[in-house]
Structures are given as C-alpha cells and as structure tokens.
Motif scaffolding. Structure first.
Motif, PDB file in Angstrom:
ATOM      1  N   LEU A   8       0.840  -1.212   0.000  1.00 23.43           N
ATOM      2  CA  LEU A   8       0.000   0.000   0.000  1.00 23.43           C
ATOM      3  C   LEU A   8       0.858   1.237   0.000  1.00 23.43           C
ATOM      4  N   ALA A   9       1.943   1.223   0.793  1.00 21.86           N
ATOM      5  CA  ALA A   9       2.817   2.400   0.835  1.00 21.86           C
ATOM      6  C   ALA A   9       3.471   2.630  -0.505  1.00 21.86           C
ATOM      7  N   ALA A  50      -2.536   3.807   5.656  1.00 21.62           N
ATOM      8  CA  ALA A  50      -1.422   4.697   5.333  1.00 21.62           C
ATOM      9  C   ALA A  50      -1.939   6.130   5.388  1.00 21.62           C
ATOM     10  N   PRO A  51      -1.290   6.943   6.208  1.00 23.90           N
ATOM     11  CA  PRO A  51      -0.264   6.589   7.162  1.00 23.90           C
ATOM     12  C   PRO A  51      -0.821   5.639   8.228  1.00 23.90           C
ATOM     13  N   ILE A  69      -6.058   9.808   4.450  1.00 26.32           N
ATOM     14  CA  ILE A  69      -5.872   8.478   5.054  1.00 26.32           C
ATOM     15  C   ILE A  69      -6.324   7.444   4.037  1.00 26.32           C
ATOM     16  N   PHE A  70      -5.462   6.428   3.792  1.00 24.13           N
ATOM     17  CA  PHE A  70      -5.784   5.339   2.868  1.00 24.13           C
ATOM     18  C   PHE A  70      -6.056   4.084   3.692  1.00 24.13           C
ATOM     19  N   LEU A  71      -7.180   3.416   3.414  1.00 25.54           N
ATOM     20  CA  LEU A  71      -7.560   2.183   4.120  1.00 25.54           C
ATOM     21  C   LEU A  71      -7.765   1.076   3.087  1.00 25.54           C
ATOM     22  N   VAL A  72      -7.228  -0.150   3.395  1.00 27.46           N
ATOM     23  CA  VAL A  72      -7.424  -1.316   2.519  1.00 27.46           C
ATOM     24  C   VAL A  72      -8.081  -2.413   3.364  1.00 27.46           C
ATOM     25  N   ALA A  98       0.565  11.638  -1.577  1.00 31.41           N
ATOM     26  CA  ALA A  98      -0.830  11.241  -1.394  1.00 31.41           C
ATOM     27  C   ALA A  98      -1.288  11.407   0.042  1.00 31.41           C
ATOM     28  N   THR A  99      -0.364  11.242   0.995  1.00 31.55           N
ATOM     29  CA  THR A  99      -0.770  11.288   2.405  1.00 31.55           C
ATOM     30  C   THR A  99      -0.731  12.712   2.973  1.00 31.55           C
TER      31      THR A  99
END
Length: 783
Positions: free
Chosen positions: A118-119, A146-147, A132-135, A126-127
C-alpha cells in the motif's frame, strides 16, 4: 486689465493698438459668461449630490459585500470539487496498483506485505493534507492503513465509514461522500470526505479519507482576509460618508443662513430703493443684487453681467463706464461717487447715484469696485422742478414791467428785478441776496424824497398798503407792499410819472379800455360761434356713431350668413374625409393618403369649430341669441363639460377636478351654461402647461351660485385682462402666438353670462395662473 473693456475705447479713439485690445477684451468676456453658467450649474446640482453620494456609497458597500460573498461561495464550491476529484483519482490509482500486485502477495505475512504494498502504491504526496488510505479484505476488515493507524486495523470498514448502513450498500456508491468518521481517538468524530473503490482477488476494497477541516484550510484563510478587508473598507467608507454628510449638513445650514441674510438685505435694499453691485474691473464683469434688478424693473437673476449688458442700458451722456474704469486703474483712485441714468424695463430713465470703493480680494490681484446704487429719481425730479420753478419765478419777476423787490423777516434783500435796480441806480454789489435794507438804500443814487414811515399822500382809490412816492429825479412811483407769511414783505413799484404829468391822457386810456371791451365782445362772439360748431360736431358724431353701429350689425349679420354658407361644404369635407380615413369602401392605396385624409378631417373640424364660434358671436352681437332659463342641476352640467375636455387634458397630463355639490340647482339655460363652462375649461387646458391642474368649483353666495374655474397656466397681465374678453382678441399676436383659436371663447362666455344677468370676472397673475368666475341665481330645491 489693460483693457478688458477696450471694445468701446477702440471705436472712440480709432487707433490700431486699441483694436487689438478690443479683441482680447471680447474674448475674455465670452469666456467669462460660460464659466459663470458652469458655476451656476454646479451650485444647482449641489443639493442633489448631497443626497445621492451617501446612498451611492451604501449601495457600493452592499454590492461589494454581495460580490465578495459570491466569490467566496464559488471558491468554496471549487475547493470542494477539487478535493473530491483528487480523492477519486488517488483512490483509482491506488486501486489499480493494488490490483496489479494482488497475486504477488504471500499468504504468510499478508498484512505486513500489504502495508508495504500500500505504501508503494500511493501516488507521490498522497498522504499530505490529512489524507488516510484504508485497505480492507474480502470480509470488510481493515488490513492496512497509510499513514499507519494501528487503532483502525482489524476493525470493520463499514463500521468506520457508515455504521448505519451495510457495507455492500456503501461500497456500491460512486463518487465522494461527506461523512462523520471516528478514528478511535478520545476526541469526537470529524467530518471527512471519503471515496471507496473495490479491488479484485483477495482484497476487498480501498478507501481514501480526507479531513474537511484540512480541505478548507486555505479557503478559511481567504475568508478571514476578505472579511477583515471588507470590514476595514466599510468602516473607512462609512467614516467618509459620515464626514461628507456632516460637512454637507453644515454647508446646507450655511447656505440657509446665507439665503436668509441675503433675503433680509435684499428686503432692506428694496424698501430703501437701492442695490449693491460688484464690478470686476479686470474682466469687465458685474454682479447685481436682486434689489438692483427690481429697481430697474427687471427679473432678478444670479448671472454675471457683462460690460456690454450694463453699457447698453446706461445713458451715454451721463457717464462713460469704460473711461471711468480706465481712470481708476491708471490713477489708482479708490473712491467713486457718480450720478447717471439707466434705462428701466419699461423704457423710462432712472437716475442713480453710485458710491463705491475699489477693493482687492486676499491673494488675488484683480480689483473689484464694490458699492451701492441709490435711486435718486424723485430727488432729481424735485431738484429739477425746484430749479425750474426758481427760473420761472425769476423770469416772471424779470419780465414784469414794475420794479419788484422781496425782503425777508430780517429786512434783508431776497430778490429784486432789473427794473428795481435801474429805478434806484443800484450797483450790482448792492443787490446781492442777504444785503440789509439800510445798505441797499444807502447805495441808491435815486432814493425816495419821502421814505417810510413818513405819511405819503394817498391816491384816491389806491388799495390798502399802497402809496405814492416821489423820487429825487422827480419821477413818481405807486408802491404796493404786502406782508408775506414768514414775516417779510414784498414791494412792487409802478412808475406813474406819465400819469401824474399827463392826466389828460386818461381819456385816451379810457378809449383803449373801450377798445379792449370791444375786443372782448368780439372774442365772446367768436366763442359763441365755436360753441355752435361744437354742437354741430356732436350731432355729426352721433350720426357717425349710428352708422358705425349699423355697420357693426351688418357685419354680424354677414358673418352669420357666411358661417351658414361655409358649414354645409365643411360638413361634407369632414364626413367624406372621415369615410376615407376609415376606408369604409375599401383601401385608398398609399398610407400617405390616409394621413392626408386625417389632416383634412382635423383641419375641417377645427375650421367648423371656428365658424360655429363666429356664428354664435354674430348671433349675440346681432341680438338674435335668446336663452330659455329653467331649473338646471349644476353638478350634471359641470360633469358633462369636464368630461368633454378630459381628452385634451389627458394629452398634456393635466388634472381636471370638479367640486360641485349634487344638490345645487340654478336658473339658467342648460345649453348656454354648458357652453360657458366648456369654453372656460377649454381655455384653461389650452393655456396650462404639462402636468398642470385645472379646477372647476361652485359654491353658494347668498341667493347666487358662484362658478369658479382655476388653472395653473401662463397667466395674463393686468393690461391685457380688460381687452381679453372682447371678440377676436388674443393676448398673443400672430407672430408670437403658440396656441390655436379664434379668440372668441371668453367673449362668448362673457356674453352668455351677461344674457343671464350676471358678469364674468377674471383674476390672473403672470406665470402663476388664472381664475375666471361668474354667478347665476340659485333655484330652490324641492327636496
């Protein structure tokens, strides 16, 4: 000035250098007049600007606030749209990259490997800005963040994003949503922008979140800056408006105080028959007070007068204004005291005495002659009358054949004629006014032998206060003395030497007396003959008057006959032109023909109305107009007349009002009363300017009903009122008239009123309006 007024000097002197100065002076005068007009225009618009400027400033603030609010709203929408687009793109890019590496993810250490994948899959930056990125895996559990947010990992993503909705429903949504998100911290949930993209294989979905607070951070900074600037600008502008309004109020108060002071001064000057003037010697311009305009019978105005305007109404034999200005500028004299004539508005000459002093305004080099003009016409006339009376008295005293002398109460000489001086052989130094009686007699070389108070022989029949005295040269005088009201006395001496020495000539004098009586008799006969001639002339005048009245009657009958003859063809002209205008039998072709037909119809109608007026006037003058009186409702007739003139009044935006009570009844001929009111109302509408008012009113006055028609029209001067109601008479002549008409309206109305036994009265003021009134007998109301 070297010469602002040199135009007239060039004509008088006729030299080339002064002609050049004349051109320069005229140019300066032509420039001064537009500048004065511009000044008056600015002053007249000052009041309007005082009221408009604060309103414009407030409108500007409101418009500025609305404009900035609109821009900020647009910026807010743009910021939100950009953030949504960015989140959607980042979610798409991340999802595509994760789909590409999904098969390479090992089963053991899946979460650790997924975090690194993901990172690596995130776009650059992007961050940033709190994204906030969630998978989540297939079961909807968050597997990687991420973060890193360890508190979120292992939680169901549906509970985080939409606790109230199933994951399948939420995941099926497209686009970006604004939802509250609880990140598991101690603080309350925040509002986030969130988007979700489904993944293939073992991975379930990827979600991207961004705090709305971070999204609108720059927008809030812009909002704060805009509000600060707007509030500051508004406060400054409001302060300026307040200062302007305060200054305008003070200026208005000052103007009112100035106007009040000026009105009081003008009133005092007007009653004192004097006026102020301010003469700019360098520019040739002059300012007059309103009292000076009124003194000359002219309309007061604030315009600056040119030198030519003043010179045109100044008598050239009394004063040379150009020469006076040049003299003052060349010699440096400051005081002026001149007497001269100026032309009144009625054409007569007014004597004025101008007294003034040259002054210069601080900071300016142009000299101004400021002073006052006093009307001394009466004083001048009295002085002239006194001088003429004195000359006539001296001439009368000098021309009498007797020796005349007047002494005052102090026994001093006042006046004597040359006969008295020569009779006593007096030198010129002895006959000066104020010389005592004793000195005069001492200087006489031909004194009386028997002077007063010695008793002198009285002639028979001599009047009281008369006596005879003999002079040293043996001449005889008959002296008549009378006391004056001031205590002095007047003495008249007649030489009667010839009468004394030639008594025999008395008969001859008697003959001359008889001849005089004969002449008087002849004069009496002449007067009697002239009296007979006057009687004959009076008889001839009466005959000529009878002939004139007969000719006037014949004229009226001729006008009546010719009016009948003209009405028949005019009716045909009007009727056929109306048929052609309405195209009853089909179109007539070109539209211009239609316009011609309308012109023929209107001209024929106008001519028919004139002929009808002439016919009515002819009937009245010929004595063939009769009236049948009956009980008439005044309100009904007034309403009919006002309704007829309403069309013409509406075209000029004139208000026609009627104030007649419904229960008022009069003894009158209904048709004649309607014609009287119609003529008066039509005249009022004709001579009232646009947006004026015409009022018809009737009110009882004892046993009479008084009708009154009032307008706000052009008015009539007093000299024109008496002749205005005569037939065919109009105030305007054929070269200046601005209204159509035969001039018979008022004449017909007056004649019809007089046939009812009443009289028509006109009261008017020029430029204020006219009131025409008449009375008719009231009738009793049976109700």
């Amino acid at each position: 000035m070297t010469r602002a007024l040199a135009g007239d000097a060039s004509t008088r002197r006729g030299d080339k250098d002064s002609k050049a100065e004349e051109s320069a002076g005229k140019a300066r005068l032509q420039l001064a007049v537009p500048l004065a007009a511009l000044r008056d225009t600015i002053l007249s618009s000052d009041t309007v600007m005082r009221r408009v400027i604060p309103g414009l400033a407030i409108v500007f603030i409101i418009v500025l606030a609305l404009f900035r609010a609109g821009e900020l709203a647009t910026s807010h929408s743009d910021t939100e749209a950009a953030a949504q687009t960015t989140l959607s793109l980042m979610a798409t890019v991340t999802a595509n990259r994760l789909n590409a590496i999904e098969n390479t993810l090992p089963v053991n250490g899946f979460r650790t490997t997924l975090k690194r994948a993901l990172a690596d899959s995130l776009p650059a930056g992007a961050t940033a800005r709190s994204r906030i990125f969630l998978v989540a895996d297939r079961s909807g559990t968050i597997a990687a963040t991420a973060p890193a947010h360890p508190a979120l990992e292992g939680k169901p993503i549906s509970a985080l994003l939409s606790p109230s909705q199933p994951l399948t429903v939420f995941g099926a949504r497209a686009g970006v949503l604004s939802i509250p998100v609880d990140l598991g911290r101690d603080e309350t949930s925040e509002q986030y922008l969130a988007t979700v993209h489904h993944l293939d294989g073992k991975l379930g979905m990827v979600a991207v979140l961004q705090s709305e607070y971070a999204v609108y951070a720059n927008w809030r900074d812009d909002l704060s800056a805009n509000v600060t600037l707007f509030v500051g600008t508004s406060l400054v502008l409001l302060a300026v408006i307040y200062g302007f309004f305060s200054q305008a109020t003070r200026a208005e108060s000052a103007d009112e105080m100035y106007a009040s002071t000026r009105a009081r001064i003008d009133t005092a000057l007007t009653h004192g028959r004097c006026g102020l003037f301010d003469w700019d010697l360098s520019r040739g311009r002059m300012f007059w007070s309103s009292s000076l305009y009124e003194l000359l019978g002219r309309e007061p105005k604030d315009d600056i007068l040119s030198f030519a305007d003043v010179a045109d109404i100044t008598h050239p034999d009394d004063i040379d204004l150009l020469g006076l200005a040049e003299h003052l500028l060349e010699t440096g004299e400051t005081l002026v005291d001149e007497t001269f004539r100026m032309r009144h508005a009625d054409g007569s000459w007014i004597w004025l005495r101008a007294r003034g002093e040259i002054q210069s305004e601080p900071g300016r080099a142009e000299p101004h002659l400021i002073g006052i003009c006093i009307d001394i016409t009466e004083q001048h006339q009295l002085a002239e009358q006194s001088r003429m009376a004195d000359l006539r008295l001296r001439d009368a005293i000098e021309t009498i054949s007797e020796a005349f002398v007047l002494w005052n109460a102090k026994n001093e000489l006042v006046i004597c004629n040359s006969n008295y001086q020569s009779l006593h052989s007096l030198p010129n130094s002895a006959v000066k006014a104020g010389t005592p009686y004793s000195d005069v007699m001492a200087a006489a070389s031909n004194a009386e032998i028997a002077p007063q108070p010695v008793t002198v022989t009285q002639r028979g029949g001599a009047p009281e206060g008369s006596y005879e005295a003999q002079l040293e040269d043996n001449r005889w005088l008959q002296i008549s003395e009378r006391r004056t009201k001031d205590g002095g006395f007047v003495s008249v001496g007649t030489d009667i030497t010839a009468l004394k020495k030639h008594e025999e000539k008395l008969m001859e004098s008697e003959k001359r007396l008889k001849a005089t009586v004969s002449d008087l008799q002849k004069s009496r006969q002449t007067l009697e003959f002239q009296a007979r001639q006057l009687v004959e002339m009076a008889d001839k005048y009466q005959e000529e008057k009878t002939r004139a009245e007969a000719a006037n009657k014949a004229k009226s009958e001729f006008l009546a006959n010719i009016s009948h003859e003209l009405r028949t063809p005019l009716n045909a002209i009007i009727g056929f032109s109306d048929i052609m205008t309405q195209e009853m039998f089909g179109p007539i072709g070109t539209e211009r023909y239609g316009d011609y037909c309308k012109d023929i119809y209107s001209s024929g109608t106008y001519l028919l109305n004139v002929i009808n007026d002439i016919l009515d006037m002819s009937k009245i003058e010929a004595g063939r107009m009769s009236i049948d009186t009956e009980v008439v409702n005044a309100a009904s007739v007034a309403e009919d007349a006002s309704r007829i003139v309403t069309g013409a009044a509406t075209e000029k935006n004139i208000s026609v009002t009627t104030d007649v009570a419904d229960d008022l009844l009069v003894h009158a001929d209904k048709r004649a009363l309607k014609q009287i009111l119609l003529n008066l109302l039509a005249n009022a509408v004709k001579f009232t300017s646009d947006s004026g008012v015409v009022a018809l009113k009737a009110e009882p006055r004892g046993d009479k009903l008084r009708f009154q028609v009032t307008d706000t029209g052009i008015g009539i001067s007093e000299r024109d009122i008496e002749r205005l109601a005569q037939p065919f008479v109009q105030v305007e002549n054929q070269f200046t008239k601005t209204h159509q008409g035969s001039g018979l309206g008022l004449a017909i109305a007056r004649s019809l009123v007089e046939l009812h036994g009443g009289s028509l009265k006109i009261h008017s003021e020029v430029k204020k309006g006219t009131t025409v009134s008449f009375t008719l007998p009231l009738a009793e109301n049976d109700d």
